[in-house]
Design a protein around this motif. Structure first.
Motif, PDB file in Angstrom:
ATOM      1  N   SER A 180       0.834  -1.199   0.000  1.00 52.61           N
ATOM      2  CA  SER A 180       0.000   0.000   0.000  1.00 52.61           C
ATOM      3  C   SER A 180       0.871   1.253   0.000  1.00 52.61           C
ATOM      4  O   SER A 180       2.092   1.194   0.161  1.00 52.61           O
ATOM      5  N   TYR A 181       0.227   2.397  -0.149  1.00 51.82           N
ATOM      6  CA  TYR A 181       0.899   3.684  -0.287  1.00 51.82           C
ATOM      7  C   TYR A 181       1.534   4.175   1.007  1.00 51.82           C
ATOM      8  O   TYR A 181       2.342   5.095   0.998  1.00 51.82           O
ATOM      9  N   ASP A 182       1.184   3.579   2.159  1.00 54.37           N
ATOM     10  CA  ASP A 182       1.752   4.017   3.435  1.00 54.37           C
ATOM     11  C   ASP A 182       2.353   2.859   4.218  1.00 54.37           C
ATOM     12  O   ASP A 182       2.359   2.859   5.452  1.00 54.37           O
ATOM     13  N   PHE A 183       2.876   1.867   3.494  1.00 63.92           N
ATOM     14  CA  PHE A 183       3.479   0.704   4.130  1.00 63.92           C
ATOM     15  C   PHE A 183       5.003   0.798   4.073  1.00 63.92           C
ATOM     16  O   PHE A 183       5.581   1.483   3.223  1.00 63.92           O
ATOM     17  N   GLY A 184       5.657   0.071   4.991  1.00 67.60           N
ATOM     18  CA  GLY A 184       7.096   0.191   5.162  1.00 67.60           C
ATOM     19  C   GLY A 184       7.884  -0.992   4.634  1.00 67.60           C
ATOM     20  O   GLY A 184       7.374  -1.866   3.920  1.00 67.60           O
ATOM     21  N   ILE A 185       9.182  -1.008   5.020  1.00 67.80           N
ATOM     22  CA  ILE A 185      10.112  -2.077   4.655  1.00 67.80           C
ATOM     23  C   ILE A 185      10.389  -2.889   5.915  1.00 67.80           C
ATOM     24  O   ILE A 185      10.731  -2.318   6.970  1.00 67.80           O
ATOM     25  N   TYR A 186      10.281  -4.218   5.792  1.00 70.73           N
ATOM     26  CA  TYR A 186      10.370  -5.085   6.977  1.00 70.73           C
ATOM     27  C   TYR A 186      11.315  -6.255   6.732  1.00 70.73           C
ATOM     28  O   TYR A 186      11.419  -6.775   5.613  1.00 70.73           O
ATOM     29  N   ARG A 187      11.988  -6.656   7.830  1.00 70.90           N
ATOM     30  CA  ARG A 187      12.717  -7.918   7.869  1.00 70.90           C
ATOM     31  C   ARG A 187      11.760  -8.990   8.395  1.00 70.90           C
ATOM     32  O   ARG A 187      10.960  -8.729   9.302  1.00 70.90           O
ATOM     33  N   ILE A 188      11.833 -10.205   7.824  1.00 73.78           N
ATOM     34  CA  ILE A 188      10.926 -11.280   8.223  1.00 73.78           C
ATOM     35  C   ILE A 188      11.748 -12.413   8.824  1.00 73.78           C
ATOM     36  O   ILE A 188      12.742 -12.867   8.230  1.00 73.78           O
ATOM     37  N   LEU A 189      11.329 -12.894   9.997  1.00 77.94           N
ATOM     38  CA  LEU A 189      12.001 -13.990  10.678  1.00 77.94           C
ATOM     39  C   LEU A 189      11.007 -15.115  10.946  1.00 77.94           C
ATOM     40  O   LEU A 189       9.825 -14.859  11.257  1.00 77.94           O
ATOM     41  N   LEU A 190      11.470 -16.335  10.867  1.00 81.22           N
ATOM     42  CA  LEU A 190      10.692 -17.522  11.218  1.00 81.22           C
ATOM     43  C   LEU A 190      11.429 -18.247  12.327  1.00 81.22           C
ATOM     44  O   LEU A 190      12.577 -18.692  12.140  1.00 81.22           O
ATOM     45  N   ASP A 191      10.784 -18.346  13.497  1.00 80.11           N
ATOM     46  CA  ASP A 191      11.398 -19.022  14.646  1.00 80.11           C
ATOM     47  C   ASP A 191      12.799 -18.469  14.910  1.00 80.11           C
ATOM     48  O   ASP A 191      13.778 -19.216  15.053  1.00 80.11           O
ATOM     49  N   HIS A 192      12.904 -17.129  14.896  1.00 78.38           N
ATOM     50  CA  HIS A 192      14.128 -16.382  15.202  1.00 78.38           C
ATOM     51  C   HIS A 192      15.193 -16.474  14.114  1.00 78.38           C
ATOM     52  O   HIS A 192      16.301 -15.973  14.298  1.00 78.38           O
ATOM     53  N   GLU A 193      14.868 -17.069  12.981  1.00 78.56           N
ATOM     54  CA  GLU A 193      15.809 -17.165  11.860  1.00 78.56           C
ATOM     55  C   GLU A 193      15.338 -16.234  10.736  1.00 78.56           C
ATOM     56  O   GLU A 193      14.167 -16.253  10.349  1.00 78.56           O
ATOM     57  N   VAL A 194      16.257 -15.420  10.217  1.00 83.64           N
ATOM     58  CA  VAL A 194      15.901 -14.483   9.152  1.00 83.64           C
ATOM     59  C   VAL A 194      15.615 -15.258   7.868  1.00 83.64           C
ATOM     60  O   VAL A 194      16.458 -16.028   7.394  1.00 83.64           O
ATOM     61  N   VAL A 195      14.425 -15.068   7.310  1.00 84.39           N
ATOM     62  CA  VAL A 195      14.072 -15.698   6.036  1.00 84.39           C
ATOM     63  C   VAL A 195      13.951 -14.665   4.912  1.00 84.39           C
ATOM     64  O   VAL A 195      13.991 -15.023   3.739  1.00 84.39           O
ATOM     65  N   ARG A 196      13.796 -13.390   5.245  1.00 85.67           N
ATOM     66  CA  ARG A 196      13.871 -12.277   4.288  1.00 85.67           C
ATOM     67  C   ARG A 196      14.599 -11.135   4.986  1.00 85.67           C
ATOM     68  O   ARG A 196      14.114 -10.611   5.985  1.00 85.67           O
ATOM     69  N   GLU A 197      15.742 -10.750   4.434  1.00 91.21           N
ATOM     70  CA  GLU A 197      16.505  -9.677   5.049  1.00 91.21           C
ATOM     71  C   GLU A 197      15.735  -8.359   4.985  1.00 91.21           C
ATOM     72  O   GLU A 197      15.763  -7.571   5.925  1.00 91.21           O
ATOM     73  N   TRP A 198      15.023  -8.140   3.883  1.00 90.47           N
ATOM     74  CA  TRP A 198      14.127  -6.993   3.800  1.00 90.47           C
ATOM     75  C   TRP A 198      13.107  -7.229   2.687  1.00 90.47           C
ATOM     76  O   TRP A 198      13.382  -7.903   1.709  1.00 90.47           O
ATOM     77  N   ASP A 250      10.021  -4.757   0.768  1.00 88.55           N
ATOM     78  CA  ASP A 250       9.365  -3.457   0.660  1.00 88.55           C
ATOM     79  C   ASP A 250       7.887  -3.673   0.346  1.00 88.55           C
ATOM     80  O   ASP A 250       7.530  -4.263  -0.683  1.00 88.55           O
ATOM     81  N   PHE A 251       7.022  -3.168   1.219  1.00 88.81           N
ATOM     82  CA  PHE A 251       5.586  -3.350   1.054  1.00 88.81           C
ATOM     83  C   PHE A 251       4.907  -2.087   0.524  1.00 88.81           C
ATOM     84  O   PHE A 251       3.687  -1.963   0.597  1.00 88.81           O
ATOM     85  N   TYR A 252       5.702  -1.156  -0.012  1.00 83.41           N
ATOM     86  CA  TYR A 252       5.118   0.054  -0.604  1.00 83.41           C
ATOM     87  C   TYR A 252       4.589  -0.235  -2.006  1.00 83.41           C
ATOM     88  O   TYR A 252       5.209  -0.931  -2.810  1.00 83.41           O
ATOM     89  N   SER A 253       3.445   0.351  -2.315  1.00 86.98           N
ATOM     90  CA  SER A 253       2.887   0.370  -3.664  1.00 86.98           C
ATOM     91  C   SER A 253       1.995   1.598  -3.760  1.00 86.98           C
ATOM     92  O   SER A 253       1.290   1.931  -2.796  1.00 86.98           O
ATOM     93  N   PRO A 254       2.002   2.316  -4.890  1.00 86.73           N
ATOM     94  CA  PRO A 254       1.123   3.484  -5.007  1.00 86.73           C
ATOM     95  C   PRO A 254      -0.358   3.131  -4.952  1.00 86.73           C
ATOM     96  O   PRO A 254      -1.187   3.978  -4.642  1.00 86.73           O
ATOM     97  N   GLU A 255      -0.666   1.871  -5.261  1.00 92.08           N
ATOM     98  CA  GLU A 255      -2.050   1.402  -5.181  1.00 92.08           C
ATOM     99  C   GLU A 255      -2.114   0.163  -4.284  1.00 92.08           C
ATOM    100  O   GLU A 255      -1.156  -0.614  -4.203  1.00 92.08           O
ATOM    101  N   ILE A 256      -3.231  -0.025  -3.620  1.00 94.38           N
ATOM    102  CA  ILE A 256      -3.391  -1.182  -2.741  1.00 94.38           C
ATOM    103  C   ILE A 256      -3.481  -2.454  -3.591  1.00 94.38           C
ATOM    104  O   ILE A 256      -4.262  -2.520  -4.537  1.00 94.38           O
ATOM    105  N   ARG A 257      -2.671  -3.429  -3.259  1.00 96.22           N
ATOM    106  CA  ARG A 257      -2.694  -4.709  -3.964  1.00 96.22           C
ATOM    107  C   ARG A 257      -2.344  -5.816  -2.982  1.00 96.22           C
ATOM    108  O   ARG A 257      -1.670  -5.587  -1.975  1.00 96.22           O
ATOM    109  N   VAL A 258      -2.804  -7.009  -3.272  1.00 97.14           N
ATOM    110  CA  VAL A 258      -2.516  -8.182  -2.452  1.00 97.14           C
ATOM    111  C   VAL A 258      -1.652  -9.126  -3.274  1.00 97.14           C
ATOM    112  O   VAL A 258      -1.923  -9.358  -4.453  1.00 97.14           O
ATOM    113  N   ARG A 259      -0.608  -9.664  -2.670  1.00104.83           N
ATOM    114  CA  ARG A 259       0.294 -10.571  -3.375  1.00104.83           C
ATOM    115  C   ARG A 259       0.785 -11.656  -2.420  1.00104.83           C
ATOM    116  O   ARG A 259       0.515 -11.607  -1.208  1.00104.83           O
TER     117      ARG A 259
END
Length: 608
Positions: A510-528, A530-539
């Motif tokens: 979405s237009y007001d979303f940030g950048i996040y690191r994702i962890l599974l059981d304390h292990e990094v599975v995505r270093e970063w 980006d969830f920004y998009s000028p239009e709302i979309r689901v993926r």
């Protein structure tokens, strides 16, 4: 004082001038008298005419050369303007008789036969703007019922999307649940039978813009068809609503031309949907099995990957007039749809990729492509069989020993529409499944946002459930990040059976979303991410092919940044999904198809 001609005898000059006049007379006579088109002559006469014109062209060029010599030799004699410059125009005229190349708007330069007409949803009174039709669940609407002879030149339609709106508080039928059928000359079986979405080159019930020569869909909402559709006695076009929801507003035009007659050998327009969820092993996927004389003009192919990696190495094959070895054998699916080294979203006059959804290589990756054979129709006299392989790359966990992972037989979900023209009514080689069976099989164990919220915790913001949009269940888990960098939230999910599955996140950009690191059981599975998009979309995000142990697992999202264009650092997670994987080992496709595996067999032996 008269000009002397440098001692040239006058009769020599007159002789040259007489030759000029003779050539001029012949050239003008041929140029103005010879103008019939190729359509009014047989080929032999046309070729003779063409050769005669070529001789005149040569004579004109020789005349120009001669006149130039005379002008140089006798500069004081005023001779007529040489006519050699007519030669290029004669060449254009001669070539034009063979219509090489035809002008795309050339048919507008002559009066056209027939009378134009339209069948539409227009209100019958000038005082009314009720220009749409209502189609109840299970209902049928006849768009056009026309007496022939004639030709349908254009179809336009539009209707609301399936999500709740002012045109339907509970939503409307989606275009995969609307079936388009067309009947020519009183036939009891349709020559055209397809879900509306697939016919207009958008699979999976999703909408997509298309900009091609035969199909145009503006913004995914305004559906246009330009395939010409002749009929001798009658034409009937229907839409059936197979949804449990109504279609509250359906607008349409059917533009056609009434004619006095049609040629005896005119071809009928045909289109047929077919699917295999999943494609069966041991043989190629069948797109068309036609009998009669005609020409193949297009394919729409929708694929959902059921294994990791890439499906697109499968070759297309055209078996013409009963041959055992195809006359046309392709080099890969991406090549057939005129892409290369993968596929990229884009729509063009004769090919295009309308849908690419998901991350490359994930289970559940969705693709819809089209390929029109408008300039290169596949001709057949007796029969045509069109197939395509379901083969490509595979992950190591599905690979048999001593097998190259770059070309193995797969079992993905395929749906196609074949487009062709033929003499006589088409052979019925398949039947359209009802709407519930046209939905892709559900592969996921789903942990919805509401369940994630129940055991969620956060710092630097609040968690709540947000409903609406295209979120599943009761809505998405929404993190209202008020801190920015350093804020985080966690959610838990349960695994009941230890087995290989793909861990998938369905998230919102979405237009007001940030950048996040994702962890599974304390292990990094995505270093970063980006969830920004000028239009709302689901993926969907692929967090890997994993054999998770039974019990509780924790996902953690940490804010690490903000896109310069974003207005904030919020985040939304629709659901966590554990996606089914095939529990089989795969081999290179066999060279011989198994005879005990007919194309209409519905379920693969390992399928779900």
């Amino acid at each position: 004082m008269r000009t002397r001609c440098h001692r040239v005898r006058r009769f020599h000059l007159l002789l040259d001038a007489s030759h000029y006049v003779l050539f001029l007379g012949v050239g003008c006579l041929v140029f103005f008298a010879v103008s019939p088109s190729l359509e009014a002559q047989d080929l032999v006469t046309a070729i003779q005419e063409y050769l005669r014109r070529q001789r005149v062209i040569q004579q004109l060029r020789e005349l120009e050369t001669r006149m130039q010599e005379l002008n140089e030799k006798y500069p004081h004699v005023q001779l007529p303007e040489p006519l050699g410059s007519l030669a290029p125009f004669m060449e254009m005229q001669a070539i034009g008789e063979f219509n090489l190349p035809p002008h795309p708007l050339g048919h507008l330069l002559r009066p056209l036969p027939g009378r134009s007409a339209r069948a539409s949803s227009a209100a019958p009174k000038r005082s009314s703007n009720a220009d749409n039709r209502f189609i109840p669940p299970g209902g049928k609407l006849v768009l056009a019922e026309i007496e022939g002879p004639g030709i349908i030149q254009h179809i336009w339609m539009t209707f609301p999307g399936p999500e709740p709106s002012w045109l339907g508080k509970q939503g409307n039928a989606d275009h995969s649940e609307l079936v388009l059928r067309m009947y020519w000359d009183g036939a009891t079986e349709p020559a055209v039978e397809s879900p509306v979405g697939d016919f207009f080159a958008a699979g999976f019930g999703q909408r997509a813009p298309v900009n091609s020569a035969a199909i145009t869909v503006e913004g995914g909402d305004a559906y246009n068809c330009w395939w010409p559709m002749p009929f001798k006695k009658s034409a009937r076009i229907e839409i059936t609503n197979e949804s449990t929801k109504p279609l509250n507003a359906f607008y349409y035009h059917v533009d056609y031309c009434r004619l006095e007659t049609l040629p005896d050998d005119v071809l009928y327009f045909c289109a047929q949907y077919r699917q295999e969820f999943p494609v069966q092993s041991g043989r190629d996927y069948l797109i068309l099995d036609a009998a009669g004389r005609g020409q193949y003009v297009g394919t729409v192919l929708s694929v959902r990957s059921r294994s990791p990696e890439w499906f697109g190495e499968g070759d297309e094959k055209f078996y013409i007039d009963g041959e055992s070895t195809p006359s046309i054998w392709g080099t890969g699916t991406e090549d057939y749809v005129l892409n290369a080294w993968g596929m990229g979203t884009g729509t063009y006059p004769y090919f295009g990729v309308t849908i690419l959804e998901g991350e490359w290589g994930m289970v559940g990756y969705k693709t819809t492509v089209y390929r029109w054979h408008i300039l290169d129709p596949i001709r057949f006299e007796k029969s045509l069989r069109v197939v395509i392989e379901d083969a490509g790359w595979i992950s190591e966990d599905e690979l048999a020993p001593n097998t190259h992972r770059g070309f193995v037989e797969r079992n993905d979900d395929f749906a196609t529409v074949a487009f062709w023209y033929q003499q006589g009514q088409p052979k019925r080689f398949t039947h359209l499944p009802p709407a519930p069976q046209r939905r892709l099989p559900d592969l996921d164990i789903i942990i919805e946002g509401q369940e994630l919220l129940a055991k969620g915790r956060s710092e630097g913001g609040t968690l709540h459930l947000q409903s609406g949009h295209s979120w599943t269940g009761h809505g998405q888990l929404f993190f209202n990040n008020t801190k920015g960098l350093g804020a985080w939230f966690e959610c838990e999910f349960e695994v009941k059976t230890e087995e290989l599955r793909q861990l998938t996140l369905r998230v919102t950009d979405s237009y007001d979303f940030g950048i996040y690191r994702i962890l599974l059981d304390h292990e990094v599975v995505r270093e970063w991410e980006d969830f920004y998009s000028p239009e709302i979309r689901v993926r969907e995000i692929n967090l890997g092919q994993r054999t998770l142990s039974k019990g509780t697992h924790v996902l953690r999202f940490e804010c690490v940044g903000q896109s310069p264009a974003s207005r904030g650092t919020k985040l939304g997670v629709d659901s966590v999904r554990l996606r089914q994987r095939w529990q089989i080992k795969r081999h290179t496709p066999a060279d011989v198809e198994t005879p005990d595996n007919p194309p209409d067999k519905a379920v693969h032996e390992n399928g779900g």
